[in-house]
Design a protein around this motif. Structure first.
Motif, short mmCIF file in Angstrom:
data_model
loop_
_atom_site.label_atom_id
_atom_site.label_comp_id
_atom_site.label_asym_id
_atom_site.label_seq_id
_atom_site.Cartn_x
_atom_site.Cartn_y
_atom_site.Cartn_z
N ILE A 324 0.77 -1.24 0.03
CA ILE A 324 -0.16 -0.10 0.00
C ILE A 324 0.94 1.25 0.04
N GLY A 325 0.66 1.96 -1.09
CA GLY A 325 1.58 3.12 -1.25
C GLY A 325 2.74 3.00 -2.14
N GLY A 326 2.68 3.72 -3.16
CA GLY A 326 3.63 3.29 -4.18
C GLY A 326 4.97 4.77 -4.28
N GLU A 404 2.45 -2.00 4.35
CA GLU A 404 1.96 -0.69 4.07
C GLU A 404 2.98 0.05 4.10
N ALA A 405 2.90 1.09 3.13
CA ALA A 405 4.05 2.08 2.94
C ALA A 405 3.52 3.50 2.77
N VAL A 406 2.64 3.91 3.31
CA VAL A 406 1.86 5.21 3.16
C VAL A 406 2.66 6.37 4.09
N PHE A 407 2.14 7.64 4.05
CA PHE A 407 2.83 8.65 4.83
C PHE A 407 2.94 8.25 6.27
N GLU A 408 4.02 8.68 6.89
CA GLU A 408 4.46 8.41 8.05
C GLU A 408 3.50 9.26 9.29
N ASP A 409 2.22 8.67 9.28
CA ASP A 409 1.36 9.47 10.13
C ASP A 409 0.42 8.27 10.91
N MET A 410 0.50 8.52 12.23
CA MET A 410 -0.32 7.16 12.85
C MET A 410 -1.82 7.11 12.47
N LYS A 414 -3.59 4.09 11.05
CA LYS A 414 -4.64 3.31 11.55
C LYS A 414 -5.76 2.91 10.53
N ASP A 415 -5.75 4.10 9.93
CA ASP A 415 -7.07 4.09 8.87
C ASP A 415 -6.94 2.85 7.84
N VAL A 416 -5.46 2.86 7.55
CA VAL A 416 -4.85 1.69 6.51
C VAL A 416 -5.38 0.21 7.14
N PHE A 417 -5.01 0.42 8.40
CA PHE A 417 -5.14 -1.06 8.82
C PHE A 417 -6.33 -1.44 9.25
N THR A 418 -7.32 -0.55 9.57
CA THR A 418 -8.62 -0.84 9.69
C THR A 418 -9.05 -1.32 8.53
N LYS A 419 -8.93 -0.82 7.49
CA LYS A 419 -9.39 -1.27 6.00
C LYS A 419 -8.88 -2.54 5.60
N LEU A 420 -7.46 -2.71 5.94
CA LEU A 420 -6.99 -4.12 5.79
C LEU A 420 -7.65 -5.21 6.52
N ASN A 433 5.78 -0.61 7.33
CA ASN A 433 7.11 -0.22 6.91
C ASN A 433 7.41 1.18 7.67
N THR A 434 6.73 1.43 8.89
CA THR A 434 6.90 2.53 9.48
C THR A 434 8.32 2.68 9.96
N SER A 435 8.96 3.79 10.02
CA SER A 435 10.10 4.16 10.42
C SER A 435 10.27 4.21 11.87
N TYR A 436 9.36 4.82 12.67
CA TYR A 436 9.29 5.20 14.00
C TYR A 436 8.10 5.08 14.85
N LEU A 437 7.03 4.78 14.14
CA LEU A 437 5.74 4.79 14.78
C LEU A 437 5.49 3.32 15.69
N ASP A 438 4.69 3.63 16.74
CA ASP A 438 4.43 2.42 17.76
C ASP A 438 3.45 1.26 17.10
N VAL A 439 4.34 0.10 16.63
CA VAL A 439 3.75 -1.23 15.99
C VAL A 439 2.61 -1.61 16.74
N ASN A 440 2.67 -1.33 18.16
CA ASN A 440 1.59 -2.08 18.87
C ASN A 440 0.35 -1.11 18.74
N GLU A 441 0.31 0.07 18.44
CA GLU A 441 -0.86 1.07 18.41
C GLU A 441 -1.18 0.82 17.15
N ILE A 442 -0.53 0.54 15.85
CA ILE A 442 -1.17 0.18 14.78
C ILE A 442 -1.76 -1.13 14.72
N ALA A 443 -1.18 -2.12 15.52
CA ALA A 443 -1.92 -3.73 15.62
C ALA A 443 -3.17 -3.27 16.24
N ALA A 444 -3.23 -2.76 17.13
CA ALA A 444 -4.52 -2.36 17.86
C ALA A 444 -5.71 -1.79 17.15
#
Ligand code: 3HC
Ligand code: NAI
Length: 727
Positions: A324-326, A404-410, A414-420, A433-444
């Protein structure tokens, strides 16, 4: 008598099958099990059986000597050497390095092979590397199967060929090709090796069969023994110029340049004397820190993917992946996946963005085509059939894994992962593919956190080797195993990382970058820092890297962090002035350096010096001089200290994981082995003393890592932790 009967058979045109009719062969092992001996008529066959790579450890060396003696005692006419399993000898046994050497030593074994009165033939397959090629060079003739590769990669271990490679190879193929092969460590394919004259023949088939047929043909032709050592000395070149070129290319690594001098000896000294001197140079390099660093890197590279918790865990099947994200990263990841043979569906926000992503991917693949990595047919298939572009998430419903390789914005993530979560099939791995963001929060953001993982690629993703596999609190073991399996398939070096700001690499980078920024505020120039670190062996210094990555990235980060920054942090503001003036580094032609079109690299931007001086004046700093040594010392101390925290907190499992991240993703010079191997070689007590002395100036930034303090207290080092983890 078997001997007489076989001799008789030789007078007639003979083939292997006919030889087989002569009666049962004599089987056996040669004192050690590592070399199997078989007498086929008048041909003695020595088969190496030392899995996994037939390394030339003590048992193999002894077995070869025993085999030669037995063949000679058996009155064989010829000896065929070949390897069992996947390869011919892949080199000396690296695990024996640094320990007392056990006789027979490899150079003696090689000389013994070459000196045999029997005709000795090597039948090569797999990889004939280092000592493996040196053994082959002592055979009087060499045949290989088409897939075989040969090389002298010793410089990748911080040494040079030490069993005659620098003396025999130039005699056989000439000085320049020999220097190329030895100093670049490249593996040469069978066809090229044939053209260069390293091989005499390339034939399809089983190594043993093609070898036997070749021996038979040579015997039928009464072919003479052909010791390479007796060939005339090769023609010299301008060795001083070559030495300088190779020295410069090595960026501080000494082995390749030393290898040039060793080849020079082949032109200037009688063979035996050259061989003796080669061995001395080999032994000298064996004693160096660079050898230790390179060998640490060799084993660390193989250890990173070995995680005890994954031993019995099967990865999930991955054939089709979604991206996701090219943009920069998504396109690179898609390219890498396509090249690894995976079907890729890339989802973008709009048709326009999807078209742009396709153009990026096609550009990347065109690069691979240009470099002959893929054929035109493969390019056409990958771009027209294997890659699909979409703007609708439904296109991902059959994907086995989505990155997922969209903009680095939580919020966007989150929106992308909800859709996925809504569209992906059960069991699909969902990666960010986040560089810094919290993967736990994304997983949640999903109802399936066990399937969520971080797969942190590096830019450009189709080129860079590193992949951080970021394991969140609830990531399932088979999701982790799938991440590692995917990394392997894509040819990446996958390293496990825990969740924190920046994971392993970017977190450590942030710290050593800060140490550099502090030195600039206090009196060093960015150009001096870059130069000092390039002299240390980095491909580029931190300010040249910043120009390459784009100064706008750091600017955006500083702005984001400003509201909640600890007031004790010393963050320079002069780079903001550069950005405000529209200077973002290479992409705008100006940053710390000025870049002229058509020229490689840049020249220092004098405006930067002015901006720094103004900021120092504003802060009331009286600049002081820094020596290059102090620059390296502080930069490395910051790196090691943060790395020790990363290990101490369990973000990296072992020190070697950190070393691999810095080596494969951040341009750390391989011959130093990685920051923690470097630290061990320097001595941890001295480093800790440095950190404590820097802390007297700035006790906010320089807080010694508890792990470092503990290791010093216990008189241990980082390698002890690596060993503990392996046992
Ligand atoms: N000595 C000891 N162990 C070796 C070894 C060697 N030369 N080469 C590979 N191994 C081990 C690896 O550590 C690994 O062990 P593990 O399973 O416990 O992790 C196992 O063999 C398989 O290796 P790889 O995972 O690397 O297998 P691949 O199939 O991917 O690659 C290879 C095979 C191309 C042979 C690769 O292993 C390689 O490049 N090996 C090193 C070759 C080399 O550098 N040879 C020169 C040695 S120095 C020398 O010969 C000095 C002489 O001049 C005197
Ligand atoms: P980029 O800005 O080049 O690309 C992002 C792409 O995502 C854009 O093409 C955009 O159209 C698309 N996009 C945004 N929202 C979307 C959505 N909801 N659905 C589909 N597509 C969407 O960014 P870049 O540099 O590729 O970074 C992407 C991610 O990779 C970020 O998380 C970044 O932190 C990370 N990363 C970046 C690295 C780098 O060096 N650029 C290195 C490693 C990770």
């Amino acid at each position: 008598m078997i001997f007489a009967g076989n001799r008789l058979a030789l007078t007639q045109p003979a083939h292997i099958n006919e030889l087989r009719l002569l009666g049962p062969p004599e089987w056996g092992t040669c004192m050690t099990d590592a070399i199997h001996y078989e007498l086929q008529g008048d041909i003695a066959i020595l088969k190496a059986q030392n899995p996994p790579v037939n390394a030339l450890g003590h048992a193999v060396r002894q077995g070869l000597v025993d085999g030669l003696e037995r063949a000679e005692a058996d009155n064989a006419r010829a000896i065929l050497i070949h390897g069992d399993g996947s390869t011919w000898f892949a080199g000396a046994d690296i695990r024996e390095f640094g320990k007392p050497m056990q006789e027979p030593l490899l150079p003696d074994v090689c000389n013994r092979i070459e000196a045999s009165p029997l005709l000795v033939v090597g039948a090569l397959h797999g990889t004939a590397l280092g000592g493996g090629l040196e053994v082959a060079l002592c055979c009087h003739y060499r045949i290989a199967v088409p897939g075989a590769r040969v090389g002298l990669p010793e410089v990748m271990l911080g040494i040079l060929p030490g069993a005659g490679g620098t003396q025999r190879l130039p005699r056989l193929i000439g000085v320049e090709p020999a220097i190329d092969i030895i100093t670049t460590a490249r593996q040469v394919g069978a066809q090229e090796a044939l053209e260069l004259g390293i091989l005499d023949r390339v034939r399809e088939g089983e190594p043993r069969d093609v070898g036997l047929a070749f021996v038979r043909a040579l015997l039928d032709d009464d072919a003479p023994r052909r010791p390479v050592s007796e060939m005339p000395a090769p023609k010299p070149i301008d060795f001083d110029a070559m030495y300088q070129t190779v020295l410069k290319r090595g960026r501080g690594q000494i082995a390749p340049a030393q290898a040039v001098r060793a080849v020079q000896l082949a032109c200037e000294l009688p063979f035996d004397e050259g061989l003796r001197r080669e061995r001395e140079m080999f032994m000298d390099l064996m004693e160096t820190d660079q050898r230790q660093g390179m060998i640490h890197a060799f084993f660390a590279e193989r250890a990173v993917s070995k995680l005890p918790e994954l031993k019995a865990v099967e990865p999930r099947v991955v054939n089709a992946i979604g991206v996701i994200g090219g943009g920069t990263m998504g396109a690179g990841i898609a390219t890498s996946a396509l090249l690894a043979g995976l079907n890729v569906t890339l989802v973008e926000m709009s048709q326009e963005a999807a078209d742009a992503a396709r153009t990026r991917i096609e550009g990347n693949l065109a690069g691979a085509l240009k470099r002959n990595k893929i054929t035109q047919d493969r390019y056409d298939t990958l771009t027209q059939e294997t890659l699909a572009l979409a703007t609708d998430y439904d296109a991902l419903k059959d994907a086995d894994l989505v990155i997922e390789a969209v903009f680095e914005d939580m919020d966007v993530k989150k929106d992308v992962f909800t859709k996925l979560d809504a569209v992906c099939k059960p069991g699909a791995v969902l990666a960010t593919n986040t560089s810094y963001l919290d993967v736990n929060e994304i997983a949640a953001a999903t109802a399936r956190p066990g399937d969520v993982i971080g797969l942190h690629f590096f830019s450009p993703a189709h080129v860079m080797k590193l992949l951080e596999v970021v394991v969140a609190d609830r990531t399932a073991p088979d999701t982790v195993a799938t991440g590692f399996a995917l990394g392997k398939k894509m040819g990446k070096i996958a390293v496990r990382a825990g969740v924190c700001d920046g994971f392993i690499g970017n977190r450590i980078l942030a710290t050593y970058r800060t140490a550099a920024d502090h030195m600039v505020l206090d009196g060093a120039s960015p150009f001096q820092i870059d130069k000092a670190l390039e002299d240390f062996g980095f491909a580029m210094g931190p300010y040249a890297v910043a120009d390459l990555a784009g100064l706008d990235i750091g600017w955006a980060m500083r702005k984001r962090q400003a509201p909640h920054r600890d007031p004790r942090e010393r963050v320079p503001s002069y780079p903001d002035r550069l950005c405000e003036a529209g200077h973002f580094g290479q992409k705008t032609g100006k940053g710390y350096y000025i870049y002229e079109t058509g020229k490689r690299g840049g020249t220092p931007n004098p405006e930067v010096t002015g901006l720094i001086e103004a900021e120092r004046a504003e802060r009331g700093i009286t600049p002081r001089d820094f020596t290059d040594e102090e620059i390296v010392r502080r930069y490395m101390a910051a790196m090691v200290n943060e790395a020790a925290k990363v290990v101490g907190e369990g973000i990296a499992r072992r020190p070697l994981d950190v070393d691999m991240v810095l080596l494969s993703g951040y341009g750390f010079p391989r011959y130093h082995g990685g920051p923690l191997k470097w630290a061990d070689l320097q001595g941890l007590p001295g480093l800790l003393d440095d950190i404590k002395s820097y802390a007297r100036e700035d006790d906010h930034f320089w807080q010694p890592a508890p792990l470092l303090e503990r290791l010093v207290e216990e008189g241990r080092n980082f390698d002890d932790l690596n060993k503990e983890a392996a046992s």
